[in-house]
Structure formats: structure tokens, C-alpha cells
Design an enzyme around this catalytic site. Sequence first.
Site, short mmCIF file in Angstrom:
data_model
loop_
_atom_site.label_atom_id
_atom_site.label_comp_id
_atom_site.label_asym_id
_atom_site.label_seq_id
_atom_site.Cartn_x
_atom_site.Cartn_y
_atom_site.Cartn_z
N LYS A 58 0.82 -1.21 0.00
CA LYS A 58 0.00 0.00 0.00
C LYS A 58 0.85 1.26 0.00
CE LYS A 58 -3.82 -2.44 2.12
NZ LYS A 58 -3.19 -3.74 1.88
N ASN B 223 -1.09 -8.40 1.25
CA ASN B 223 -1.93 -8.76 2.38
C ASN B 223 -1.49 -10.10 2.95
OD1 ASN B 223 -4.44 -6.74 2.25
ND2 ASN B 223 -3.74 -7.22 0.19
N VAL B 224 -1.45 -10.18 4.26
CA VAL B 224 -1.00 -11.39 4.94
C VAL B 224 -2.22 -12.14 5.44
CG1 VAL B 224 0.37 -12.32 6.82
CG2 VAL B 224 1.17 -10.30 5.59
N GLY C 188 -4.61 -14.27 7.42
CA GLY C 188 -4.69 -14.71 8.81
C GLY C 188 -4.12 -13.74 9.81
N SER D 286 -3.88 -10.20 12.04
CA SER D 286 -4.93 -9.42 12.69
C SER D 286 -5.39 -8.32 11.75
CB SER D 286 -4.40 -8.81 14.00
OG SER D 286 -3.31 -7.95 13.75
#
Length: 633
Positions: free
Chosen positions: A425, A463-464, A466, A468
Site C-alpha cells: 500500500k 496482504n498477509v 490470517g 490481525s
Amino acid sequence: MTAPLTAWHRLDLFLARMRPHRELLSQAADALVIAACWNVTYLFRLGFERWLSARAGYDGWVMLGVVAAYLVTFAALKVPQNMWRFSGFGEARRLMLGCAFAGSVSAAVVMGLGLAQVPRAVLALHPVVSLMGLVLVRMAYRMLYEHARSRITGGEREIRRAIVMGAGAAARLLLAGIHEQGWIVLGLLDDDPAKRGARIGGAMVLGDLESIRDKAVRGAATHIVVALPSANQAQRRRALELAAETGLPVVTVPSVDELRTGKSRIERLRDIEPEDLLGREPVQLDEAGVAEALAGKTVLITGAGGSIGSELCRQVARFGPRRLVLYELSEFNLYTIEQELGESFPRLELVRLIGDVKDLDHLRRTFAGWRPQVVFHAAAYKHVPLMEDLNAAAALRNNTLGTYHAALAAAEAGAERFVLISTDKAVNPTNVMGATKRAAEMVISALAAEHRATRFMAVRFGNVLGSSGSVIPKFKEQIAKGGPVTVTHPDIIRYFMTIPEAARLVLQAAAIGESGQVLVLDMGEPVKIVDLARDLIRLAGHTPQEIAIEFTGLRPGEKLYEELLADADDTLPTPVPRLRIAQLSEEPDGIRALLAWAGDTSGAEELQVRERLALTVAEYRPRRVGAMNPEIQ
């Protein structure tokens, strides 16, 4: 060695095989009970001496007619469709209505035909005796089922019956211990023709993986178990898709990595995890040199209790550092990761520090006291919509100023390497979070030019799964509540990676990165968010009709399509496949002014923060507070 099946396991397995024919068997059992009760009524009315001899010759035909009347009535009331193991008051009420109606009709027909040799007492008592017999049979079955369930599962939970997809070594090990956990394996499926009809641990190979679509093969299964830990991603994905089509809940055996590291055992089935849904092979980075960079060193990790930070702690600990300094603002997160590491790596020296990266004095004392040689900076605010509204100043101070403080303290203490955890991002940012992370990269670039003794580098990834704040935990929670599952836009796509994969990338960057570099990962094809949602719904055993997907619209600062991270035209290759390098642009003057303003300003207006970020980060165009960003339309 496979544990032998108990008599209770065998009983449930037999009942499970009969369950597809439940309605026919229920009708047959009811017919036998009604016929037996006809004879019991005669016995009660006429006694032992005359209960056979005193009957008319046509009594057998009358009994068959009575049985037929009962079965037709029960069919109209849908009695055969009820499951005996759940019999209760509702079932007893239907039986009472059925017996009363069928008994009255039978008595009226017998009397109307003038069959006077059938005792009127038999016609009157038979419905009552039949009701008692039918209820007792169902009660006995339910008691037997519940006793078998308690013996099999060790408690009150339902017996779980599984079809296992895979008949290899993993399935053999699985069958050796799964029965002790209250599972019944109805059969195995495998694409190897040579295994067809073979028995493994008492379970037969019923067909290939495609056979899972056949209801006769699934039988009374309550779950599908995917036991293909060594299969490639394409094979696992196909198996998951086939399993999801059944509408049954899908679980899987641990992955090869989980088994190899000892995190789990083969018989410990788990729900589908993010990496199982990843549409490509997880990137296996070459870890050569990582041990050299970490072994025997003091390593400090900021944000050590977060999603990425905690995984970094686990993976760094495997390489035998001399000391691991955990720097974390959240007391609970720090306690959690400290307890886990203490149990998994009892000989590793852990330093547990509550600290805020916005506190430069505390950072300087920490770095001066412990002299870390390698620093991983994972502390950040990363939730895009949360930072976009009313929290822009907090994002700037934590993500940008906090990075400067941590990097400066590391350089002053003589750290060898400083690795910033950045994000995709930061590429052409359309939101405050992305702009503050891009500014953090500029901080690293500026310090790399000033402090030559320390290698400063940044790592960008998408994006990871799992982590938070990511979509997977949110979707799982919504599914558990019965829906709906909310997706911002039907066409929104993202590049995904798993938490362990992200942590390996960071470690690899620390080993091969040079000062002033940003390392990015070629993440393959993007994934549609709505497809992830549909997969999770199906794999949880639900249909789109049961749990709907609602589209809520793009949120402030959110892009429809993320930028490509590893475009070959803009990056350079590294010795590690799919890991590439992009040079950070040097803009020290602008970043210095932003840092000075952020350090001296408290309670700045949201619009002011956006305007200052736009002056420094040329690609960032701030939206007006309360208005949608035109760049995301």
C-alpha cells in the site's frame, strides 16, 4: 500400528452404512412392531391357551391390512423421515396421531366388512399397544446410540463420520489415531487405480477423488477430511474444491511444514487455514545465509507480539540467536509471545520490554543497554479504514516518526542491520496508512545515506492471510455467527501471502539486502476477495443460501486493485527466485521537514496531516475528510 476398532465403533459403522436406507428400514421396523403388537393384543385378550387357536382363518389378511393402514398413515405424516436418534416429544405426538387415525380406520373397515371374529377389544387396544411399542423401540435406539456416542467420543458431542480424501502414508498415520478422538472413517478416496478396493487400517478405498460427488459414496458422512499434506498446491486446491461441493464441513491434516517442525501431529485435524486457500504454491525462499546473519547475535524485534512480529520471533528463534529482545506496547501480546517462546525455546535468552516506538529516549536506552546487531521493525498501525478516519495523526507518529526513532536508535547503537516491514500500500498510496509507510521507507533511505555502518532496508509484501485485521479471521467470525459475510466490492482483488511466508521474506531480506534497498516479492496472480469468502463458506459446510455475501462498498482510502509489486521493468532480480529489489528514492529534505513537524505537533487536524504527507510523498493525493477518494472509484 492402527488402533483396533472397538465393538462400539463397529456398531456405529454398521448403522452409518445402513443410514442411506433409513426410510425403508424405518418402515420395515414399524411394520414388524405393528404386526408384533397385533399378536400381543390377541395374547392379552385371549390368553396363552387360545391366542392362536381362537383366531379366524382370515386374521392374517386382516393383520396385513392393518399394517398397511398404519404405514400409509405414517408416510402421510412423514414419520419415516424422522431420525430415531433424535426422537422426542414431537415424534411421539406424530406417532400418537398416526396410531389413533390408522386404528380408527382399521376398526371401521373391519366392522364394516362384517368380520365379526376379530375381537372388538383387539381393535380397540391395538392402537394403544402399537403406540407403546413404536415409542419403546425408538427410545431403545436412542439410548443405544447415545451410549455408543459416549463410548466413542468420551463425551456428549456427536459422532463424527468422515470420508478421507487420500490413501497414502498420511492417511495410514491418520487412521492409527483418529478413532481415539471419536471419529469413524467410512472410507478412503484416492486417484491411484492400484489402491482401489484396498483396505487401509480397516477402511476401504472406495474410489477416486471425484467419487466424493456421489451421495452413495459419502453415505452418512458428517465431515470430509483432506489428507494430502505432501500434494502440490494445485492438487490440494482441486481436492478442497471437490470437498466443498458436498456441502459438508471440510477439515484437513496438518501441512508438511507443521509436521516437520513438530507444531502438530497427523491425527490432529484442523479447519481450513489461509494457506490452504492460497491460489499458488507458497514461495519457499532460500534461507542460505540467514543462519549466518542471526546465529549468536542479539536480535531485537519491535511489535514483537503482533501477527508478523510474533512469527518473526518464532522463525528467528530457530536460527539460534544469542538473545532475543521483545519490544512491544501491548502487555497481553508481549506476555503471549513470551510464554510461547519460553516453552518452545527454553534455552533462548528472552528480554521482554514494554515500550513505545514513539518514545525516542526509551528506545535509545534500550538499544544502548542491549546492543542489538539485527533489528526487525514490525511495530505499525496497519488497518487502512481505521487510520483513514480521525487517526491520521496517530498513524503518522507511529508509522513514520516511530520508524525514524527505532532506526536512529539502532544506528547510534551500532546495529549491523535494520529491516523495516513495509507494505504494497506504500506504492502510489491512496490512503493515510500507505502514505505513512511510504514516508517510513523514505526515512530508511535518508538514514542509509547518513549511517553507513548500519545496513538499512525495507521489505514490502501484500496482504498477509490470517493476520490481525485481515479478511480471513473476519470472514470466519461472520460465518460462525451465521452470516452475512461482508465484502466491500465484487471485483476487489488482492495479492496474498501467508504469515510464515512473510516472515521468511523478512529474514531473507536481512541476509541478502544492501543498505537503501527495498525488497519486494513477485506474488503471482491476485486473488478475488469474494472468491475467498465463497470458499470459506463452502468449506465450513454451508451453502450461499444459508450464509449470504453482502457487498458494502469500498471504504475510504481503499483501492479496488493493488499495484503490482514485482514488475520486471521497475525492479532487479536477486539470487533468490521471485524476490526482487527496487531502489528507494532519496528524498531526505522532504522527509526531514515532515519528521520535524510530526515531532513538534500534537493534536493536529486530520486535513493538516494529509496535506503534510502530500508535500512529502509525491504520489499521495489526500482525500477531503468525510469525502470518498476519487482515485478508488
